[in-house]
Write a protein that holds these residues in place. Structure first.
Motif, PDB file in Angstrom:
ATOM      1  N   LEU A  50      13.174  46.542  43.353  1.00 38.05           N
ATOM      2  CA  LEU A  50      11.711  46.521  43.293  1.00 38.05           C
ATOM      3  C   LEU A  50      11.066  47.771  43.848  1.00 38.05           C
ATOM      4  N   VAL A  51      11.772  48.460  44.744  1.00 38.08           N
ATOM      5  CA  VAL A  51      11.146  49.637  45.334  1.00 38.08           C
ATOM      6  C   VAL A  51      11.551  50.926  44.624  1.00 38.08           C
ATOM      7  N   GLN A 109      14.504  34.997  41.194  1.00 34.92           N
ATOM      8  CA  GLN A 109      13.327  35.136  40.336  1.00 34.92           C
ATOM      9  C   GLN A 109      12.149  34.350  40.911  1.00 34.92           C
ATOM     10  N   GLY A 167       9.635  36.996  41.245  1.00 29.91           N
ATOM     11  CA  GLY A 167       8.944  37.009  39.963  1.00 29.91           C
ATOM     12  C   GLY A 167       9.798  37.583  38.841  1.00 29.91           C
ATOM     13  N   TYR A 224       9.465  40.168  37.317  1.00 26.15           N
ATOM     14  CA  TYR A 224       9.614  41.623  37.406  1.00 26.15           C
ATOM     15  C   TYR A 224      10.983  42.013  37.952  1.00 26.15           C
ATOM     16  N   ILE A 256       3.716  46.098  10.308  1.00 24.41           N
ATOM     17  CA  ILE A 256       2.647  47.072  10.073  1.00 24.41           C
ATOM     18  C   ILE A 256       3.172  48.229   9.230  1.00 24.41           C
ATOM     19  N   ILE A 282       2.016  49.329   5.486  1.00 19.77           N
ATOM     20  CA  ILE A 282       1.527  50.657   5.093  1.00 19.77           C
ATOM     21  C   ILE A 282       2.336  51.170   3.899  1.00 19.77           C
ATOM     22  N   GLN A 289       1.401  49.280   0.766  1.00 16.84           N
ATOM     23  CA  GLN A 289       0.107  49.743   0.274  1.00 16.84           C
ATOM     24  C   GLN A 289       0.279  51.055  -0.480  1.00 16.84           C
ATOM     25  N   HIS A 290       1.046  51.944   0.125  1.00 19.84           N
ATOM     26  CA  HIS A 290       1.324  53.251  -0.447  1.00 19.84           C
ATOM     27  C   HIS A 290       1.985  53.093  -1.812  1.00 19.84           C
TER      28      HIS A 290
END
Lengths: 175, 325
Positions: free
Chosen positions: B46-47, B86, B90, B92, B116, B120, B123-124
């Motif tokens: 954590l540190v 945990q 947490g 993390y 996405i 694209i 669409q192209h």
């Protein structure tokens, strides 16, 4: 506008907005990226038995403080920032708020000398020689301060020095 | 020369850059210790943010390592230990975040990006199709490929992107990944076994033995690999490197005592080829030391020391080894 232009632009704007918001919060002291959220928040305080610094061999537990709002402060004589917050903790203690000190990975003689030099604001002083109690509390940096409410739930945690600004944020929670 | 440098550094390195783990933390039971390392490798220090507690020298990481081992010796399961830590520190603290509503966006981001990107591209692709094909003359002048080839290329690219992305998502979610790897390993092991059986009847098939040694090394069946290398050395008694390869592997794997007899045989061949070479001096000293023949070991290593160039970076270490005899 065509979708193939609008979509990347929109995504970019969202990204800018999110980063901007985070930056604003950080620069205005509303968010500290160094602070980890405590898992203990709104959870019962660990009630493991903590050996007392003074009375040789006897222990105490946070369960004894049920019914009072208390601050729990992890400190150590080797921790320089801890010296800074002692006067403020002292004034809080004078207001009648019990503060429990836990000497983290410290030698008893050093702790005693530290308290003699920088003042002793503590209602009780526990010792955590090997850091096991710190692990129970999820502590990751000294000084670290917890606020425990009357029903024994952890309401707030702060890693770092408790200064006037930090104190203001917890004022409403204090009696 | 280079190789001997590597070997000697190999001898020194484990002392200097071992894990952050210190000797008193280590558990006596190798199985428990192994589990402790697997658990610790999944936990963030954590540190220090992006190191696991296994790799970090920070005090808190050390405390957590000890805590993991303490809980292990109490007989707790891996999951119980991870959950216990945990609950205090947490999500993390886990290097790999758990799947839950807060982390859904994080976990789904590869799929989202894929969708996405695919959108694209689609669409192209659609706008390309609706365009009328350019006149043939124009195509010739601009020297570009006809539209159909371009569309096919685009589709191919899309296919590759989709399958690569899809595979990435599968790997990230851990689906099918382990199973595939296990199957593949089983296949390889089967093939290697077949090869080993065939070579039993054809002990002189050099290429086959070399293949087998490589395969064993890859599968980390160290002792089998060493055996195969020793067999190759016997097939090529005049070849210097064929003798040094198994010696290096034996040394690197710490099998010197187990393979002492075979190593002596290899050393004898090296001595017959050229008793002055650095590798021979090093290994001869090493085995003399193992046999407790300090005077001989010192003689070999002193000779090695004198043969090394003055600016050699290992001189000091070698001197220390000699003094330590």
């Amino acid at each position: 506008m065509r979708l193939r232009f609008a979509l990347p632009l929109l995504l970019f704007l969202v990204l800018v907005a999110v980063s901007g918001l985070a930056l604003y919060q950080t620069s205005h002291g509303k968010r500290d990226p160094q602070q980890l959220p405590s898992v203990l928040l709104n959870k019962p305080v660990p009630t493991v038995e903590i050996p007392l610094l003074q009375q040789g061999g006897s222990v105490f537990s946070l369960a004894e403080y049920r019914g009072q709002t208390v601050l729990v402060n992890f400190f150590a004589s080797w921790c320089l920032p801890c010296r800074l917050e002692m006067p403020l903790l002292g004034s809080l203690a004078n207001e009648g708020i019990p503060i429990i000190g836990i000497a983290y990975k410290d030698r008893a003689a050093d702790t005693e000398q530290f308290l003699a030099e920088f003042g002793n604001p503590f209602h009780a002083i526990g010792v955590d020689t090997d850091g096991r109690i710190g692990l129970e509390w999820g502590a990751y940096g000294i000084p670290e301060t917890f606020l425990v409410d009357q029903s024994g739930l952890v309401q707030w945690r702060h890693a770092g020095v408790v200064d006037q600004a930090v104190l203001e944020t917890i004022r409403p929670m204090l009696p | 020369m280079m190789r001997i440098l590597v070997i000697i550094f190999g001898l020194i390195l484990p002392i200097q850059t071992a894990l952050a783990l210190t000797a008193e933390e280590r558990l006596d039971d190798p199985e428990l210790e192994n589990r402790a390392r697997i658990i610790s490798a999944q936990m963030r220090c954590l540190v220090c943010q992006n190191q696991s507690i296994e790799d970090s020298e920070a005090g808190l990481a050390k405390d957590l390592r000890i805590e993991v081992r303490r809980l292990l010796t109490q007989g707790q399961s891996d999951t119980e230990i991870i959950t216990a830590i945990q609950q205090k520190y947490g999500d993390y603290v886990l290097l790999s975040p758990p799947m839950k509503p807060e982390t859904l966006l994080l976990w789904l981001s590869p799929i989202l990006i894929l969708l996405i990107g695919g959108g694209i591209l689609w669409q192209h692709f659609r706008t390309q199709q609706t365009l009328a094909p350019p006149p043939v003359v124009a195509v010739r002048i601009s020297n570009s490929r006809p539209l159909r080839t371009r569309t096919m290329l685009l589709m191919l690219g899309l296919l590759i992107a989709l399958s690569a992305g899809g595979y990435g998502v599968l790997v990230e979610l851990g689906i099918g990944n382990n199973q595939q790897a296990a199957q593949l390993e089983e296949q390889i092991t089967g093939m290697v076994q077949g090869l080993a059986e065939r070579l039993e009847d054809e002990p002189d098939d050099l290429a086959g033995w070399q293949q087998l040694a490589r395969a064993y090394a890859v599968l980390e069946q160290t002792e089998d690999a060493v055996d195969a290398l020793i067999h190759i050395a016997r097939l090529m008694p005049e070849d210097w490197q064929a003798q040094t390869f198994p010696l290096e592997m034996i040394l690197a794997q710490g099998l010197s005592t187990e393979y002492k007899v075979q190593a002596k045989e290899l050393l004898a061949r090296l001595a017959a080829l050229n008793g002055e070479r650095l590798e021979y001096l090093f290994f001869a000293g090493h085995y003399a030391k193992l046999d407790g023949e300090v005077t001989q070991a010192r003689a070999y290593w002193q000779k090695l020391y004198d043969s090394l160039p003055e600016n050699s970076p290992i001189l000091e270490q070698l001197q220390r080894e000699i003094n330590g005899l």
